[in-house]
Structure formats: C-alpha cells, structure tokens
Write an enzyme that holds these catalytic residues in place. Structure first.
Site: not given
Ligand SMILES: Cc1cc2nc3c(=O)[nH]c(=O)nc-3n(C[C@H](O)[C@H](O)[C@H](O)COP(=O)(O)OP(=O)(O)OC[C@H]3O[C@@H](n4cnc5c(N)ncnc54)[C@H](O)[C@@H]3O)c2cc1C
Lengths: 400, 376
Positions: A126-129, A245, A385-387
């Site tokens: 999955q290439g989203y992030s 899903e 994330s849970n947030e």
């Molecule tokens: C082990 C692992 C596997 C993953 N696998 C995949 C994958 O296969 N494909 C893919 O595309 N992605 C994948 N991800 C990416 C994952 O979806 C992102 O890490 C996630 O969406 C959080 O983004 P970020 O890490 O950039 O954190 P950030 O967006 O920088 O967030 C940092 C913190 O700020 C909080 N935050 C951000 N915005 C808000 C808000 N508006 N209000 C309150 N709090 C907020 C977040 O909850 C978090 O605690 C994976 C991540 C991990 C750790």
C-alpha cells in the site's frame, strides 16, 4: 434476542474447525506457536490453501470469488482462524486493493488482477503515506504526470509494510495540483514494482526488524491502463473503501486467542516459581482487559448485525479500531509483565526456523514479549492514528 | 528541608552533562550498542579518569564520599544520554555489596578495581523462578571440607557477560524464600563450573544467564558473615532501584522535551501538530508526570541520604510512580511522534525501550505497589 448460535451456524463452525484442524500445515502452525517469523512463502502457501477451499476472500461479492457468508459466519470464521493461531491474510491484496478494483476498476483490470490476487499470485503493498503526509494524507505530493499513454511518477512513499515482498503497489498520487480541494487532484494507480525507477529501501523499526520500507519513484513510466476508475477520484475511492473495510478491524478474535494464552501462562509456574494466577494484581488486570474485550466483541457484533440489515457501518468503525488497538496493546503489556525479567533478553535469533526449540536454554517464547510490545505500539499509529479516528468520531458521529 | 545542591554537586552534574552533549552523541551510543561488547571500554576508562566510578565510595575506600544526591545527578544525566556503560552493575550493585561487606583484604582485591574502573563486576541478584523476590534463592552453597560448593542458576545478570567478578547470593541455610540463611560470595567468572550465556537486552545493555555447577570456592570468597547477607543485598538492591528511578527521571524528561519540540516542527493539515488541543493536553499530562516523578525522586534521595528507616518504602513508592507514569510518558512520546517514533533510526525508540526495561528491573509497578502498601 438470543445469544446462542443456530444449528446451521454451529454446523458451519464445526466445518471450519475441521478444515483448520486438517488443512492448516503443521510446520506453519509450529512457527506461529513458537513465535518464529513467517517467510513470504509461508504466507503465500497458507493463503493458497484457503483459496483452494474458496475461503480466501470472505468479503468479496460471490461473482468474483467471495463466500456470500452472513456476518455471523464471517465472525465464526475469523474466530476459528484466531483460535487455530493461523496467520491472518496479508490485507493489502484481498482486503484493500481488490475491493477498489472490483468496485471501480475496468473489466480488463478485474480480469488481470482479481483472480491472481485471490490465488495469492500477486503480493500487493500500500503506497499511501509519504514523509510529509501521514495523518494529513490529502497533502500527498507524489506526482503522476500524463505523457501520452503513460503517467510519469515521481516522489516518495513511506512506511510501506512488507514492500520488499511485494510485486505490485497501489498508490495514491497527485495527477492535478490545480484544483480547489486538494483531495480532487488525487488518483489511484497500480504500479508494477519491477518498473524501472522504483527503488525500495528498508526502514528498521523499533524492535530491529525490517517490516516497512521507503519506496522511491524516479520517472517511473506507468501505462494509463493502470489508473483505477476516473482520474482525480482516487481520494473518494480510498475513503469509501475504508468505511467498507470493516470485519476484523479490531482484531477481536486474535485478542481472544491471546487472552486464552495468557490464562494458560498464568496457570503455569514460570521456571518453577509461583504461578502468576496467585498474583491478585495480575489476575485483576487480566480480568479488566477481558471485560473490555467482551464488550468490544458485542460492539462489533452489533455493528455487523446493523450492516447485515443494510445500514452503512460508517464512522462507527473508528470506535472498533480505537478500542481494538487499545486492547491489543493492553494484552501486549500483560504478556510482558507476565514474563518478568525474561522479557528483557533480546534473542530474536532463537525464534528463527533453524533454531531448535529445545535449545532455547532458559527462555520460552516469553522472551519475545517485549519485542512484540515495542512493535505493536504501531497499532495505534497506522491505518489512521487513534487521534485521527477520534477526530472522525467527533466530527461525523457527534457532529462537533 | 533544603532542595539546593552544593557547588561540587552542581559541577559534577555539569561535567557529566557536558560529556553527554559533546562526547556521547546518539550515533556514538548506537555504535557502542551494536558493537560486540555491550559497552565501550574506552568510554568506561574515560568515566574512571574523570572520577565518576569512584564518586560514590568513601574516602577510605579510595572514593569521593558521594551519596544519594551525587548518584541521582549522575544517573539522571546517564538517562538523558542513554548511556549503556555499566555504572549500575559495577558501582552501585557489585560495589554496593563490597563496600558494605568486604573485609579490608577483599576490598583491596576487588573493590579497588571497581573504584578505579579497571575491573568489571556484576551482582547476580535474580533467579529464574523468583520474579522480583530477592530473598527467593534456590542457589545453594554447601560446606564441603574447607570449601563452599555452589549450585544454581542466576537470571538476567546485568554486565554478566563482561564481568570478571561475580557477586552472588546463595542459600546456606533456611527455606527457599527466607531472608535469613542467605550468604554472599564473590567468585571469579572464569572459575570451573561457571557457565555464562551472555546476550544483549532489548534496550541494548549487556547481561547473561549464569549457571553454577559444583563451583568450589574457599572461605575467602565469602563476603561478611554466613547466613547474614540479606540486609546488605536488600540495601544494595534498594540503591539500584533508586538509581534506575533517577535514570528514568532523566529519560522521562528528555522524551517529554523532545516530543514537545517535535510537535512544534512537524506540520500536518498546514499547522504544527502541537497546535492540536488533543495533543496539547496530553503533553501537559506528561509534563506533570515528569514533575511528580522528580519530586518523589528528591524525597527518596533525601530520605536515603538521611539514613531514614522510611527510605525503603519511599523508593518503592517512587518505583511504582516511575513504572506507571514513566510508561505513559514513553508511550505518549512514541505515539505523538507517529511513524517516526517507531523507527530504530530515531532516539525516541531507544529511550522508549530503556524506559520499558527500567519498569521491569528490580520489580515492576505492581510489585512495588504491594511493597509500598505493606509498609503502611
Ligand atoms: C509500522 C507501520 C506500518 C505502516 N504501514 C503503512 C503502509 O503499508 N502503507 C502506508 O501507506 N502507510 C503505512 N503506515 C503509515 C501510517 O498510516 C502513518 O504513520 C499514520 O497515518 C500517521 O502518520 P505519520 O506517521 O506521518 O504521523 P503524523 O501525521 O505526523 O502524526 C503525528 C502525531 O500527531 C497526531 N495528529 C496528527 N494530526 C492530528 C490532528 N488533526 N489531531 C490530533 N492529533 C493529530 C497523530 O495522531 C500522531 O500522534 C504505517 C505506519 C507504521 C508505523
């Protein structure tokens, strides 16, 4: 209202149970039970066994190879997978990209990808992030510029789970920067990982394993046929899919299995000492998690029942995700606490297929509990994330 | 009551802080962790040259008469730098037993090398079946002729792989869990019958499982009087507990500060994530947790230095608080860093792991809550 299963449901449960007893390969089971990392081949072999029985894609429409099961049947099936300690399906193909393809894709795409995905001939990732776009996914920058019958893709995807195993990656990319809402310029494309210009680099996670990757795209030429649905609609597809899903999102069955394991550990005396069952604090904590899990199981069943009579699951699935991951992490903590000092040795090499189990002198699989605890902190971060889940609930359920 | 520290104490803290900032970068620390030894001999010698290994020993033992305050100042900094060098194992645990029980001759043989940093030592206080009860000792020491014969297993011996000298409690009489009947011995790690299985812990420190089969030692290996080793063991383990709590306070504060900084830099939805109230309140909670932990740490340190009978219970209260709120601070730091917090590359992950290990070391929060309750 009644809590019991019908005779048909019981018969179904027995059928699934028998299948798992007879068809789940003993060597894979031994690895799972001993905490040994599965290989790509292990996953694929097991998924093919499920596929042969017609049970690889329990949520797909029957016409594409789904099961047509009722929510209760799906629930029973997930339970049996967990209780057999069989590996979960790698979600990216069957659970994530396939529904987008059969809902929005072209006939050629359906023919090209669905059978092979169902048969585990293709491993998807999955290439989203992206490095700058995590929670705020709509800010993604990876570009796909149209050049005749191709797109040329440039950018970086990150956190790509098991990307080093994958044959294909499904990506959200920006096809138009000149739009009023950022979400509108995003498209959904399928990319062969072998295409020139695609490089995969490992990211080592907290416990020291390679599970995720960075995927770089440098002038990667992708035929226009690999666009799914309409250009600029990728965001809508992705969002719709997330809401659909729904089964197993909370990992309830898996948590129930792990809880039963904890009860077993509690009853045993660790290394000849006093069984943990005599420790009131621990027993109370375990009971508290069990209560929470019981409640979540019924919350999930209520959601499934509502879906069965045609109600959209919607943002309530966020509740399942938050609660489910909290419970998983609480269980991780209890496993580690149960291990005591034996959570601390860092000996993952003892948990490779080559290493004889009885030579793990002094250590049972409790030695992995801290590494698991570390690794599973991801559960409250990934998949939204849970947030972010709480933001969704407060906006769409509470209307705040 | 006086919370101020002396000029010497503040100089000590400053010199370690400078060392952490200038000579113990995260990259250097990780290179040390990934090397075969679990620590750097060179860094250790450096610490010795600066007088840190001698700090907590009495003038008579060749040290600088430092007490709990000095210990706290040092461990907080070691926490901030995630130092893996075996200060706890050598100075506080092995050194702690020796300074309490060793005869002049034994001190000359063993303690001197710990004080000047030339000898590596360990205290094998844990046994596989015993969880956190240090009185639960199945290892036996039986008299045969003019020798002691030792048999048993020791779990998670910190610095156990590198140690040349292993100090261990063994049962010389009494029931398996009785406090009386425990004797302390100092043995050569290369003695016949000693098997060591060395490994690294999940937080990158060195440790070992040690099995003793018919290890024969002379009377000169016995520390203090036979059967009466428990109180020195308990006091030393209390010191160790206090030390890791001080280290944890350094870690908690560092994780909190780094997290606040990160939320000022990391932009999502067009704003720094620190502007989200959902995160702000939680960072206020972690700040409060840091302050509360620091307060109980100071209380325990002052009670320890005053030789108060309440010190033991106070340390358990502190360890409970550190176990619960330290875990929370660490989890929040990872969570708020998002995916980055999960990476090996970032120091946050390693602070997280050390914090987790400290939560388990010397007894988890349940264990210490029980002890604190029993003391009331
Ligand atoms: C082990 C692992 C596997 C993953 N696998 C995949 C994958 O296969 N494909 C893919 O595309 N992605 C994948 N991800 C990416 C994952 O979806 C992102 O890490 C996630 O969406 C959080 O983004 P970020 O890490 O950039 O954190 P950030 O967006 O920088 O967030 C940092 C913190 O700020 C909080 N935050 C951000 N915005 C808000 C808000 N508006 N209000 C309150 N709090 C907020 C977040 O909850 C978090 O605690 C994976 C991540 C991990 C750790």
């Amino acid at each position: 209202m009644h809590v019991n299963l019908t005779d048909d449901e019981l018969a179904f449960q027995e059928e699934v149970r028998t299948f798992f007893r007879e068809q789940y390969p003993a060597d894979i089971r031994a690895k799972q039970d001993n905490g040994v990392q599965l290989t790509r081949e292990d996953y694929v072999r097991w998924q093919k066994i499920l596929h042969q029985r017609g049970w690889a894609a329990i949520n797909w429409p029957v016409e594409y190879g789904g099961t047509g099961w009722t929510p209760v049947q799906k629930y029973l099936f997930e339970n049996e997978i967990a209780m057999a300690n069989a590996p979960d399906m790698v979600p990216f193909g069957v659970k994530m990209v396939a529904p987008i393809i059969y809902t929005f894709g072209s006939e050629e795409q359906k023919k090209r990808f669905l059978p092979d995905t169902l048969a585990s001939n293709i491993w998807w990732c999955q290439g989203y992030s992206e490095p700058g776009s995590g929670s705020d996914l709509a800010s993604l920058k990876t570009r796909a510029d149209r050049a005749g019958d191709h797109y040329v893709i440039n950018g970086t995807k990150t956190w790509t789970t098991l990307g080093h195993f994958a044959d294909w990656i499904f990506c959200l990319v920006r096809t138009n920067s000149d739009v009023a809402r950022r979400q509108e310029g995003i498209s959904f494309v399928l990319v062969d990982m072998q295409t020139p210009g695609v490089t995969v680099r490992p990211i080592i996670t907290i416990e020291g394993e390679r599970e995720v990757n960075e995927v770089h795209f440098e002038n990667v030429k992708v035929p226009v046929e690999n666009l799914v649905g309409e250009e600029g609609k990728g965001w809508t597809y992705g969002k719709l899919l997330l809401q659909h899903e729904r089964t197993n999102i909370a990992g309830v069955a898996r948590s129930k299995y792990r809880l039963s394991k904890l009860r077993e550990i509690m009853a045993q005396s660790v290394h000849g000492g006093t069984p943990l069952a005599e420790n009131k604090n621990f027993a109370r904590k375990l009971a508290a998690v069990e209560i929470d899990l019981q409640a979540l199981e019924f919350t999930e069943l209520r959601t499934l029942a509502a879906v069965a009579v045609g109600k959209a699951p919607g943002p309530e699935s966020s509740i399942l995700k938050i609660k489910g991951t909290e419970i998983q992490q609480a269980l991780d903590t209890l496993f580690m606490e149960a291990a005591g000092y034996y959570a601390l040795p860092n000996l993952p090499q003892q948990f490779t297929a080559e290493y004889p189990v009885d030579e793990r002198t002094g250590f049972g699989s409790e030695t992995l509990s801290a590494l698991r605890y570390f690794n599973n902190r991801k559960a409250s971060i990934y998949g939204g994330s849970n947030e972010i889940q709480k933001n969704i609930v407060s906006k769409h359920v509470l209307g705040l | 009551m006086d919370f101020s520290i002396t000029e010497e104490q503040s100089m000590l803290a400053d010199s370690i802080a400078r060392f952490i900032d200038n000579d113990y970068s995260f990259d250097k620390r990780m290179a040390i962790v990934e090397s075969d030894d679990a620590f750097s001999q060179q860094v250790w010698q450096n610490c010795a040259d600066l007088g840190w290994t001698a700090m907590l020993f009495s003038d008579a033992d060749g040290g600088f008469d430092g007490g709990a305050v000095e210990m706290m100042l040092m461990m907080e900094q070691f926490g901030r730098g995630l130092v893996v060098e075996p200060f706890l194992a050598n100075v506080i645990l092995a050194g702690g037993i020796l300074k309490r029980l060793a005869s002049a001759e034994q001190k000359a043989d063993w303690l001197a090398g710990i004080v000047d940093g030339s000898r590596q030592a360990a205290l094998a206080f844990a046994e596989p079946h015993a969880r956190y009860d240090i009185a639960n000792i199945a290892t036996s020491a039986n008299r045969e002729g003019d020798q002691w014969v030792l048999n048993g297993s020791k779990a998670l011996v910190l610095n156990g792989g590198a140690a040349e000298l292993i100090i261990l409690p063994a049962r010389t009489s009494g029931e398996q869990t009785a406090q009386s009947g425990i004797s302390l011995f100092a043995i050569d790690a290369s003695a016949a019958g000693v098997t060591r299985n060395a490994y690294k812990t999940v937080d990158g420190h060195g440790a070992a499982e040690i099995v003793l089969s018919d290890v024969k030692v002379a009377d000169s290996a016995l520390l203090g009087k036979p059967n009466e080793g428990y109180s020195a063991l308990a006091e030393t383990v209390n010191d160790g507990t206090l030390a890791v709590c001080a280290e944890a306070v350094g870690i908690m504060r560092t994780m909190h500060d780094k997290t606040v900084d990160y939320t000022k830099q990391r932009v999502q939805f067009g704003v720094p994530i620190g502007s989200f109230q959902a995160l702000q309140h939680r960072m206020v909670d972690t700040l409060m947790a840091c302050e509360q932990a620091k307060s109980l740490l100071l209380r325990s340190v002052m009670l320890s230095d005053a030789g108060s009978p309440e010190a033991g219970a106070a340390i358990s209260e502190l360890k409970y608080l550190i176990g619960t709120s330290g875990r929370k601070v660490a989890q929040e730091a990872v969570q708020i860093h998002g995916g980055m917090g999960m990476t090996w590359e970032l120091d946050i992950a390693h602070f997280f792991k050390r914090m987790t290990a400290i939560d388990i070391l010397f007894g988890d929060s349940d264990f210490h809550l029980d002890r604190a309750a029993a003391a009331k």
